[in-house]
Design a protein around this motif. Structure first.
Motif, short mmCIF file in Angstrom:
data_model
loop_
_atom_site.label_atom_id
_atom_site.label_comp_id
_atom_site.label_asym_id
_atom_site.label_seq_id
_atom_site.Cartn_x
_atom_site.Cartn_y
_atom_site.Cartn_z
N VAL A 1 105.19 152.85 49.19
CA VAL A 1 105.00 153.09 47.76
C VAL A 1 105.71 154.36 47.31
O VAL A 1 106.35 154.37 46.25
N SER A 2 105.62 155.42 48.09
CA SER A 2 106.22 156.70 47.67
C SER A 2 107.73 156.58 47.55
O SER A 2 108.34 157.17 46.65
N VAL A 3 108.35 155.81 48.45
CA VAL A 3 109.81 155.65 48.41
C VAL A 3 110.23 154.86 47.17
O VAL A 3 111.16 155.24 46.45
N LEU A 4 109.51 153.76 46.90
CA LEU A 4 109.84 152.96 45.73
C LEU A 4 109.57 153.74 44.45
O LEU A 4 110.37 153.69 43.51
N GLN A 5 108.47 154.47 44.41
CA GLN A 5 108.15 155.28 43.24
C GLN A 5 109.23 156.32 42.97
O GLN A 5 109.67 156.51 41.82
N ASN A 6 109.70 157.00 44.01
CA ASN A 6 110.73 158.02 43.83
C ASN A 6 112.03 157.41 43.33
O ASN A 6 112.72 157.99 42.48
N TYR A 7 112.37 156.24 43.87
CA TYR A 7 113.61 155.58 43.43
C TYR A 7 113.52 155.23 41.94
O TYR A 7 114.45 155.51 41.16
N ILE A 8 112.39 154.62 41.54
CA ILE A 8 112.22 154.23 40.13
C ILE A 8 112.25 155.45 39.23
O ILE A 8 112.95 155.47 38.20
N GLN A 9 111.51 156.49 39.60
CA GLN A 9 111.45 157.68 38.75
C GLN A 9 112.80 158.37 38.65
O GLN A 9 113.17 158.88 37.58
N ASN A 10 113.56 158.38 39.73
CA ASN A 10 114.90 158.98 39.68
C ASN A 10 115.81 158.22 38.72
O ASN A 10 116.61 158.84 38.00
N GLN A 11 115.69 156.89 38.71
CA GLN A 11 116.49 156.09 37.77
C GLN A 11 116.12 156.42 36.33
O GLN A 11 116.99 156.55 35.46
N VAL A 12 114.83 156.56 36.07
CA VAL A 12 114.37 156.90 34.73
C VAL A 12 114.87 158.29 34.33
O VAL A 12 115.40 158.49 33.22
N ASN A 13 114.73 159.25 35.23
CA ASN A 13 115.13 160.63 34.92
C ASN A 13 116.63 160.74 34.68
O ASN A 13 117.07 161.48 33.79
N GLN A 14 117.42 160.02 35.48
CA GLN A 14 118.88 160.09 35.35
C GLN A 14 119.36 159.61 33.98
O GLN A 14 120.42 160.02 33.51
N HIS A 15 118.56 158.73 33.37
CA HIS A 15 118.96 158.17 32.07
C HIS A 15 118.09 158.68 30.92
O HIS A 15 118.07 158.09 29.83
#
Length: 230
Positions: free
Chosen positions: A50-64
């Motif tokens: 969960v932590s890995v998927l959460q970090n990936y999703i949040q990074n995508q949101v933050n980058q945009h």
């Protein structure tokens, strides 16, 4: 009603986009995300954690510079391999997603997109399942259809009852966290369903390739209501 006619009916059900999250969030803050087997970035990540998927999703949101990520309709995903719930009794693997996921923080309020009554609700507790789930029934010009809301909070089921009317734009639930939502990063699974086939508080949100044609017909893309890609 044929699939094409039903999709046209849904498109014409409102002159403006409909919302299941705060309507003040502009489309520009919804960041599309690809969680499919075709996303090479995911091949190097253990998205079963969960932590890995959460970090990936949040990074995508933050980058945009967004507020949330969304997507997933008719998307083939590897994440379901972690749960026997999607491959019961050696059956054909279910790995094709049938709704839209809206990835946003736990406790986020969920709003009713169209006038409805509560059809059913249930806590689906299998590993990788929906967790607390509510299904609403809508009737427009004598046409009935349903919308499903998965991965909710336990509190969302506390003061709800079958047949309860819910008005368009009314908040009626909140998102659950990882401990109750099937062990996922917090998100809403939103799905349109023509025929519930007798299900109550549950309906397949992931299917196999063999049954895909049926489910895409019975569960059209929620984008016809949300219109996030305008």
């Amino acid at each position: 009603m044929s699939s094409t006619h039903f999709k046209d009916f849904l498109k014409n059900s409102s002159s403006k986009p409909l919302r299941v999250l705060n309507p003040d969030i502009p489309n520009s803050k919804y960041i599309p995300i690809d969680l499919s087997v075709n996303n090479a970035q995911l091949h190097t990540l253990d998205v079963s954690k969960v932590s890995v998927l959460q970090n990936y999703i949040q990074n995508q949101v933050n980058q945009h510079s967004g507020l949330l990520a969304y997507g997933g309709y008719n998307e083939v995903r590897d994440i379901y391999k972690r749960s026997h719930h999607f491959n019961e009794n050696g059956a054909t693997e279910r790995n094709i997603h049938l709704g839209v996921d809206l990835w946003i923080a736990a406790e986020t309020p969920i709003f009713c997109p169209l006038d409805a009554i509560v059809h059913s609700f249930k806590n689906n507790t299998n590993f990788g399942d929906y967790g607390p789930t509510i299904i609403l029934k809508h009737t427009i010009n004598e046409v009935e259809f349903n919308t499903l809301y998965g991965h909710l909070s336990l509190a969302s089921l506390n003061n709800i009852e079958t047949g309860k009317p819910i008005r368009q734009g009314e908040p009626f639930a909140t998102l659950g966290d990882t401990t109750v939502n099937g062990d996922y990063p917090p998100h809403l699974h939103f799905q349109i369903i023509k025929d519930l086939q007798g299900y109550k508080g549950d309906y397949p949100g992931v299917c196999n390739k063999k049954d895909l044609e049926f489910y895409l017909d019975n569960c059209p893309n929620p984008e016809v209501l949300l219109r996030l890609e305008l």
